[in-house]
Write an enzyme that holds these catalytic residues in place. Structure first.
Site, short mmCIF file in Angstrom:
data_model
loop_
_atom_site.label_atom_id
_atom_site.label_comp_id
_atom_site.label_asym_id
_atom_site.label_seq_id
_atom_site.Cartn_x
_atom_site.Cartn_y
_atom_site.Cartn_z
N HIS A 33 11.18 -0.49 -7.97
CA HIS A 33 9.91 -0.02 -8.52
C HIS A 33 8.85 0.02 -7.42
O HIS A 33 8.13 1.03 -7.27
CB HIS A 33 9.47 -0.95 -9.65
CG HIS A 33 8.19 -0.56 -10.31
ND1 HIS A 33 8.13 0.08 -11.54
CD2 HIS A 33 6.88 -0.69 -9.92
CE1 HIS A 33 6.87 0.30 -11.87
NE2 HIS A 33 6.09 -0.17 -10.90
N GLU A 34 8.73 -1.05 -6.65
CA GLU A 34 7.72 -1.10 -5.60
C GLU A 34 8.05 -0.18 -4.44
O GLU A 34 7.17 0.47 -3.87
CB GLU A 34 7.55 -2.55 -5.11
CG GLU A 34 6.90 -3.47 -6.12
CD GLU A 34 5.52 -2.98 -6.56
OE1 GLU A 34 4.80 -2.40 -5.73
OE2 GLU A 34 5.17 -3.18 -7.74
N HIS A 86 6.97 3.35 -5.13
CA HIS A 86 5.55 3.57 -4.87
C HIS A 86 5.31 3.88 -3.39
O HIS A 86 4.63 4.85 -3.03
CB HIS A 86 4.73 2.33 -5.26
CG HIS A 86 4.57 2.12 -6.73
ND1 HIS A 86 4.27 3.14 -7.60
CD2 HIS A 86 4.64 0.99 -7.48
CE1 HIS A 86 4.16 2.64 -8.83
NE2 HIS A 86 4.39 1.34 -8.78
#
Length: 217
Positions: free
Chosen positions: A25-26, A29
């Site tokens: 998820h990170e 980004h």
């Protein structure tokens, strides 16, 4: 489905899906931010799948661990936020929206991957191989759907708030983002009062049914 597992077995089943879901998820980004011109995350060594670079002691270990131990049936967590510098974007509002969207989208893609892994377990029909794949697949589907849904809530600083902020006029976006200082407290209240479970309950249930169907469960 996991009621018959011991606590140790639950930890083993959930460990990789939770850490992987939060890490990817990170990274998503940071990867999208780089595509739009911001290399801050890359320079700080955060565009890596090594979970040690992303672990937040509270959000990655303590909170998921407590939720697992207390058998709440609801598990989520977070990692250290990937640094993003909007000054490096040509169109900051659009870029920030896409960077925010990348996180939940990566979770949906991972949910598909875990569903396919579970489907392999179903197809093999060999208990000593199939059951670990199925249990891990169910855990992977669940944690990724939970993260996607939670992060799409319009509560600053969650991803959904970044997307909504990008759609608002500048003044109202600024006013809206002032809520960020209260965002974590709002989430804690929603969780403690089971309001979060009520908000996400039906969307999570129907999303799980869809992905469990894909997994052949």
């Amino acid at each position: 489905m996991m009621d018959e597992l011991t606590l140790i077995q639950r930890i083993v089943v959930w460990l990789l899906p939770v850490v992987f879901a939060i890490t990817v998820h990170e990274v998503a980004h940071g990867w999208v931010a780089r595509q739009y011109g911001d290399k801050t995350a890359e320079r700080q060594g955060r565009l890596t799948l090594n979970p040690l670079k992303h672990i937040d002691p509270v959000g990655t270990i303590i909170v998921p661990g407590l939720l697992l131990i207390t058998f709440t049936g609801f598990i989520f967590g977070w990692a250290k936020p990937v640094p993003v510098d909007g000054r490096n974007f040509k169109n900051p509002k659009k870029a920030m929206m896409m960077v925010a969207l990348a996180g939940p989208l990566s979770n949906l893609l991972m949910a598909i991957a875990w569903a396919l892994l579970a489907r392999i377990g179903v197809a093999l029909n060999m208990e000593f191989v199939s059951m670990p794949l199925i249990y891990s697949g169910v855990a992977g589907i669940t944690i990724n759907l939970v993260l996607a849904l939670i992060n799409m809530l319009p509560i600053p600083p969650l991803d959904g708030s970044r997307i909504l902020s990008g759609l608002l006029p500048d003044y109202w976006a600024w006013r809206y983002n002032q809520l960020e200082r209260w965002g974590f407290l709002i989430l804690l209240v929603l969780l403690a009062t089971n309001t979060l479970g009520m908000i996400l309950g039906y969307p999570l249930y129907y999303a799980q049914q869809l992905f469990f169907s894909l997994a052949g469960l």
